[in-house]
Each structure stands twice: as C-alpha cells, then as structure tokens.
Design a protein around this motif. Structure first.
Motif, PDB file in Angstrom:
ATOM      1  N   TRP B 117      26.745  35.488  55.540  1.00 25.37           N
ATOM      2  CA  TRP B 117      26.034  35.236  54.287  1.00 25.37           C
ATOM      3  C   TRP B 117      25.751  33.745  54.169  1.00 25.37           C
ATOM      4  O   TRP B 117      26.669  32.935  54.152  1.00 25.37           O
ATOM      5  CB  TRP B 117      26.870  35.707  53.095  1.00 25.37           C
ATOM      6  CG  TRP B 117      26.987  37.205  53.019  1.00 25.37           C
ATOM      7  CD1 TRP B 117      27.938  37.990  53.596  1.00 25.37           C
ATOM      8  CD2 TRP B 117      26.113  38.097  52.312  1.00 25.37           C
ATOM      9  NE1 TRP B 117      27.715  39.316  53.304  1.00 25.37           N
ATOM     10  CE2 TRP B 117      26.595  39.407  52.503  1.00 25.37           C
ATOM     11  CE3 TRP B 117      24.959  37.922  51.534  1.00 25.37           C
ATOM     12  CZ2 TRP B 117      25.978  40.532  51.956  1.00 25.37           C
ATOM     13  CZ3 TRP B 117      24.341  39.027  50.984  1.00 25.37           C
ATOM     14  CH2 TRP B 117      24.844  40.331  51.195  1.00 25.37           C
ATOM     15  N   LEU B 118      24.488  33.406  54.096  1.00 25.95           N
ATOM     16  CA  LEU B 118      24.109  31.993  54.014  1.00 25.95           C
ATOM     17  C   LEU B 118      23.207  31.766  52.809  1.00 25.95           C
ATOM     18  O   LEU B 118      22.426  32.642  52.437  1.00 25.95           O
ATOM     19  CB  LEU B 118      23.351  31.584  55.288  1.00 25.95           C
ATOM     20  CG  LEU B 118      24.134  31.668  56.608  1.00 25.95           C
ATOM     21  CD1 LEU B 118      23.235  31.247  57.777  1.00 25.95           C
ATOM     22  CD2 LEU B 118      25.371  30.768  56.564  1.00 25.95           C
ATOM     23  N   PRO B 119      23.315  30.585  52.201  1.00 24.47           N
ATOM     24  CA  PRO B 119      22.459  30.283  51.041  1.00 24.47           C
ATOM     25  C   PRO B 119      20.982  30.231  51.438  1.00 24.47           C
ATOM     26  O   PRO B 119      20.645  29.593  52.442  1.00 24.47           O
ATOM     27  CB  PRO B 119      22.950  28.916  50.555  1.00 24.47           C
ATOM     28  CG  PRO B 119      23.830  28.374  51.631  1.00 24.47           C
ATOM     29  CD  PRO B 119      24.265  29.498  52.499  1.00 24.47           C
ATOM     30  N   VAL B 120      20.145  30.904  50.680  1.00 21.93           N
ATOM     31  CA  VAL B 120      18.714  30.978  51.044  1.00 21.93           C
ATOM     32  C   VAL B 120      18.042  29.609  51.087  1.00 21.93           C
ATOM     33  O   VAL B 120      17.035  29.437  51.769  1.00 21.93           O
ATOM     34  CB  VAL B 120      17.915  31.897  50.077  1.00 21.93           C
ATOM     35  CG1 VAL B 120      18.417  33.331  50.156  1.00 21.93           C
ATOM     36  CG2 VAL B 120      17.965  31.380  48.651  1.00 21.93           C
ATOM     37  N   ASP B 121      18.602  28.655  50.345  1.00 20.32           N
ATOM     38  CA  ASP B 121      17.959  27.341  50.294  1.00 20.32           C
ATOM     39  C   ASP B 121      18.416  26.402  51.404  1.00 20.32           C
ATOM     40  O   ASP B 121      17.916  25.284  51.505  1.00 20.32           O
ATOM     41  CB  ASP B 121      18.216  26.694  48.932  1.00 20.32           C
ATOM     42  CG  ASP B 121      17.570  27.479  47.803  1.00 20.32           C
ATOM     43  OD1 ASP B 121      16.456  27.996  48.017  1.00 20.32           O
ATOM     44  OD2 ASP B 121      18.178  27.600  46.729  1.00 20.32           O
TER      45      ASP B 121
END
Lengths: 229, 229
Positions: B117-121
């Motif tokens: 899970w990675l931050p979209v930004d």
C-alpha cells in the motif's frame, strides 16, 4: 479454449467506439442517430460508431474523432469519454467492448441530411445496447450541469448570459437565481465578451454577447458548490 | 491489413482490466500494488489486472471482480468503472484497451502479505500507464467526495459520525462544518445506527455507532449542493 488454428485468443476482442452526440433543441436534450448501412441491424437508427483500428488509431479517443469526422462531418467538438460497455450479447458479432464517448454541439440548423435528431427521453428501441449508452450520457450531462461549464458547449456562439442561463435551466429542469448564475459564470472565468457586440432581446436594453475562451474548448471547469448554492 | 493467415484482424485487440484499489490510512489516500509475477515488467510493483476472458467473463466488471478476488482476496467491495486507457504503446504486447476500475475498502489492518500500500501522491514510476490510471482514480475520489456518499466506503464499520467527518475532511483537504455535515448525512439517508452500540472518544460522551445500510453497498448517493454548501 479452442485449438483450431483459425480461432482467436480468448483475450483478443472486438473493440469499437460509439458516440453519443448531443444537442439542445426545442427545449429538449437530443441525440444524433444514423441509419446503419450494413449488418448487423442494417437500416436501423443507431449511434455513429465503428471498429477501433489498431493500424490507424492512436487510442480510442482518436477512433472516436475519426468516426465523428467521417460519419457526422464534425471536427473536434467537445468530447469526453463516457464509459465502456461490454459482454457476449451486446453485439451479434461476438464478445465485444465498446468505449463510448459523448460529444456536445450547439444545435445544427438545419440538421444535416441523413442525421436524425431525437429527444433522449423518447427514443424508439435502439440496436445493440445503444439505448443504455444514450441513457448513461443523458444522466452524465444532467448531473454535470449542476457543477460545471459543460452546458456552455451546447450554446451557439456568440450568446448572451440570459440565453446561457436558459440552457442551464433547461438541463437542470429547475429555476436558477440569475444573480447567483452570473456570479458562478464570473467564478468559472471561461467566457469573454465579444468586443462591441450586443443583442437586443425583447423590451430590455441590448445584452452583451459572449463566447467561450479558446483554451476551454476541450476542458471543463467545475464550480465549487453547485449553480444553485 | 495483413493477409498472413496467422494475423489477427485489425479490430481484435488485447483487452485487459486494471483495478485501482484505494484506502485511507495514516491520513493518506493509498493504492494497493502487487509485485508482477510474469513478463512484461516481471518483479515490478503494478496495479492488479489481467486479461478479459471472453469464455468466462460476462462483462469487464465481471473480469474486474474476478481479478480482485483472485489477486487480492476481495469479494464485492465498492467498485466503479473509472475509464478506459488505450493505444499502441501502453502495453509492450501490442495495441491494447484496458478498462480501469476503482475499488474502495476500509484500511485492512494489518495489510495482507504481498500487498503493497503506497500513498497515491508519492508513487515510484509504475509500469504500463499505471501511474496515469492511479492519478485519474485519485482525482475522481477527491472530486466525488464533495458531492457524494463515496467516502463512506473507506470507513471501517461501525463508525461514529465524527470519525466519518474526519474521513471527508482528509479527502477534501479542508474543514467541514460539523453541523452541516450531520445535516447532509441525514439528507443522504444511507446510514443506520447500530442498535445499542456506542463508542467513547476522548473526553466527550460516548458517540452512537453507525453502519452503511445494505442497499447502498454498491450505490452512490449524491448530495444536492456539496458538503460544504
């Protein structure tokens, strides 16, 4: 799944584009249909559409522009992707994916020969799943009208603010406060006055004429809180 | 275009689905990526996706559900079609159309093994055009948060209204008046109190716990004028 040498791989599918070309005429949202000149459904009224050509098109939008130009004589109207429609039954030729687009134009007067403009809310049974595609486009236009500059693309240029106001009211099916409407249009900053151009409407003093700024011809702008807020 | 008996017709194209699975964790919108186990881009982190199987899938949404279940162990989360991405260069295997979906889930705690899970930004370079697909999904979620019940699907159930309020504020990146927020939630009529369930939060008296009504698990509701109006 099938070892005949003539069979296609299971994931190589028929890909088409279909275009819902909409206008506003006689106070109605109308869609342009063409008589199909080949099977399946030869002779039936249907959305303009066609195969995506891998050898020719840069992407599906490019295919949609090609179909619009070839079948409706239209060059770069406002165009946005609507959704994809897919499955084994929608096209008698086999499992297919159609990427559907909607295009908006001011009402062409008179309509070009061969183009059939019908109100989206009173369509006959259409071939394929075109009835469902038109319904999705009509819903999209009406929803977006509340929050964006989209209806401007249905207004013949140049136009007065009262004229544009009427177009928004028709699409939303409700009254919009004129003062609030002018404020929102200022906020959007997409219109420019046509220098020295005014139009007299009824008993009022002549109203300034406006047009869409060039840089917004393919782009929507969103209002912060809805036109009626 | 090519008369070799092995060639495919020009309009038979590679069709895939890609899924942008989003959650909210640590105050960030995050996307789930998986390590690819085959070429092209074997070993790279990418969106879960796969071919549409004409022999198996009823439509592209069906294919997306299948991929979500097989690759992320997820059964019917909130799912909506995002857009199609197409062209000759996005997939090294050839001209392709990918129908992209976005799915929303409450943050899985802990994350399942293999799920990244990675931050979209703050994403690394992704294979194919997956960076562009994630950006389109993030924009969609943020835009829709202003006007719809969409953020509810990111909230672990049951939840208090202050908790849901915080999720809307995180997505919108701005403060929302709590009184106006409660009124809008009432207007949407999508929540039901969990009978007899309350949760104490800080020094306040225990707050009622809510859950989404079953009939709205796959449907969005729109607020009339934006949450902040």
């Amino acid at each position: 799944m099938n070892d005949s040498t003539n069979s296609l791989p299971d994931h190589r599918l028929i890909c088409t584009v279909d275009i819902v070309l909409l206008t506003l005429r006689a106070g109605q949202l109308q869609v342009m249909l063409l008589k199909r000149d080949r099977e399946p459904f030869a002779g039936a009224l249907a959305l303009p559409g066609g195969y995506v050509h891998a050898s020719e098109d840069q992407d599906c939008e490019d295919a949609a522009q090609r179909v619009l130009l070839n079948k409706a004589g239209l060059q770069s109207p406002y165009l946005e992707q609507l959704a994809s429609f897919s499955g084994p039954a929608r096209d008698p030729r086999g499992w297919s994916v159609s990427v559907a687009y909607m295009a908006l134009v001011p009402a062409p007067e008179p309509a070009l020969p061969g183009q059939h403009w019908l109100p989206v809310d009173r369509l006959p049974q259409l071939p394929f799943d075109h009835g469902r595609i038109v319904a999705a486009a009509a819903e999209r236009v009406r929803n977006k009208s509340q929050y964006s500059s989209l209806p401007v693309h249905l207004c013949p240029e140049p136009f007065t603010l009262p004229q544009l106001h009427g177009i928004y009211e028709t699409l939303l099916g409700e009254a919009i406060n004129p003062v609030s409407f002018r404020r929102k249009m200022d906020e959007l900053a997409i219109l420019e006055p046509v220098p020295g151009a005014k139009r007299a409407e009824g008993p009022h003093r002549p109203a300034q004429l406006y047009r869409l700024k060039d840089e917004f011809r393919q782009t929507l702008r969103l209002v912060g809180r809805g036109l009626n807020a």
